[in-house]
Design an enzyme around this catalytic site. Structure first.
Site, PDB file in Angstrom:
ATOM      1  CE  LYS A 151     -19.516   9.052   4.102  1.00 54.34           C
ATOM      2  NZ  LYS A 151     -18.473   8.224   3.492  1.00 54.34           N
ATOM      3  CD  GLN A 166     -18.515   5.978   0.604  1.00 60.65           C
ATOM      4  OE1 GLN A 166     -18.313   7.094   1.078  1.00 60.65           O
ATOM      5  NE2 GLN A 166     -18.839   4.961   1.375  1.00 60.65           N
ATOM      6  CG  ASP A 196     -12.538   8.852   4.417  1.00 60.13           C
ATOM      7  OD1 ASP A 196     -13.467   8.792   5.245  1.00 60.13           O
ATOM      8  OD2 ASP A 196     -12.648   8.564   3.221  1.00 60.13           O
TER       9      ASP A 196
HETATM   10  N1  GUN Z   1     -16.713   2.996   2.888  1.00 56.89           N
HETATM   11  C1  GUN Z   1     -17.219   2.553   4.067  1.00 56.89           C
HETATM   12  N2  GUN Z   1     -16.881   3.401   5.071  1.00 56.89           N
HETATM   13  C2  GUN Z   1     -16.151   4.391   4.503  1.00 56.89           C
HETATM   14  C3  GUN Z   1     -15.536   5.556   5.023  1.00 56.89           C
HETATM   15  O1  GUN Z   1     -15.545   5.850   6.217  1.00 56.89           O
HETATM   16  N3  GUN Z   1     -14.901   6.343   4.113  1.00 56.89           N
HETATM   17  C4  GUN Z   1     -14.840   6.023   2.787  1.00 56.89           C
HETATM   18  N4  GUN Z   1     -14.166   6.850   1.981  1.00 56.89           N
HETATM   19  N5  GUN Z   1     -15.401   4.956   2.282  1.00 56.89           N
HETATM   20  C5  GUN Z   1     -16.057   4.144   3.138  1.00 56.89           C
END
Ligand code: GUN
Length: 298
Positions: A52, A96, A119
């Site tokens: 990311k 995350q 998100d």
């Molecule tokens: N863990 C797995 N997929 C995601 C996501 O799209 N966002 C976040 N914050 N954590 C994740």
């Protein structure tokens, strides 16, 4: 058969976003900033967070990764989120998941300012999605990426029967919601199947568009798919493969070899939905920046 190249489409989206970043930088002298918090040392999360941050930098956005120890208290984590909420240079905040057991993920989600929740997990954003206020909310990046793939591949969805297998808050539920939306949505008829659905195949065989998001390696086999269906594979599962150097290989929730012989279009794993998730995260961060500065693309 169309092999939906999510990697190429994600690169195209990132290149469009890069142009926007440069345009806005000229106009307001600022760039969008994304802050990602990672708690502990889950190896998969570390890979996701690194990717990311790398993509942010690639398109000229500001990226910050905040690493907190697994022992951090919920109060300290929420305090850190509060600081980011108040920082005008931070346009997107992402924590995350998964978080360590002693931290309540929902309490953490609630602590993120909805206007920075790129998100799309905050109930304010989820609620706005449900009532069709798509311009006014952030949508969870993976289902948003699926919709963008369908649009960019000019796959007709209006009046089609979409079957979503999986009902997670991150993918299945927002996916079903997006597919049924009338305005700026997909206008499909939607069925959601899950672990308590008896005879899933009876439903999946009716799908014009089948979205597999249940997290079970190669669960969807050719017998479960209507010939000519569009098949979107959201799964990312690691399986043993002694022919590989690492002894492992990534597969989706769809048995690609069998299903690709009868589908009219299909996403591969890897290189399908996965790269789109990051592209849509960046798109959400840019949307937040545009709202913050009252900008429209020129
Ligand atoms: N863990 C797995 N997929 C995601 C996501 O799209 N966002 C976040 N914050 N954590 C994740």
């Amino acid at each position: 058969m169309l092999l939906i190249d999510g990697k190429a489409i994600a690169e195209q989206i990132k290149s469009e976003l890069k142009t926007k970043v440069e345009d806005y930088k000229r106009r307001v002298g600022k760039v969008a900033g994304l802050s990602v918090i990672i708690v502990g040392d889950n190896p998969a999360s570390q890979v996701y967070v690194r990717n990311k941050a790398k993509s942010c930098v690639e398109i000229g956005m500001r990226s910050e990764v905040i690493e907190l120890p697994a022992s951090v208290s919920q109060a300290d984590l929420i305090e850190k989120i509060g600081e980011l909420n108040r920082n005008p240079d931070v346009h997107g905040i992402l924590v995350q998941q998964p978080l360590p057991k002693h931290i309540d993920e929902f309490a953490v989600t609630l602590a993120i300012a909805p206007e920075k929740d790129v998100d799309g997990f905050h109930p304010e954003n989820v609620g706005k999605l449900c009532i069709g206020r798509l311009d006014d909310c952030f949508v969870s990046c993976t289902p948003f990426g699926v919709v963008e793939l369908l649009k960019r591949c000019e796959i007709e969805t209006e009046g089609k029967h979409c079957v979503v297998v999986g009902r997670s808050n991150i993918v299945g539920k927002p996916m079903a919601n997006l597919m049924m939306q009338k305005l700026k949505g997909m206008n499909a008829t939607v069925t959601v199947c899950h672990s308590a659905t008896p005879n899933v195949a009876e439903f999946t065989r009716q799908a014009d568009i089948l979205v597999a998001a249940m997290g079970k390696a190669r669960f969807i086999t050719a017998e479960m798919v209507k010939p000519g269906a569009v098949v979107i594979d959201v799964g990312i599962n690691q399986i043993d493969d002694p022919t590989k150097k690492t002894g492992k290989r990534l597969v989706g929730d769809v048995d690609f070899d069998g299903v690709s012989k009868i589908a009219s279009a299909i996403t591969p794993v890897p290189g399908g939905v996965g790269p789109m998730t990051i592209a849509m995260l960046l798109a959400n961060a840019m949307k937040s920046f545009e709202r913050h500065h009252g900008l429209k693309p020129s």
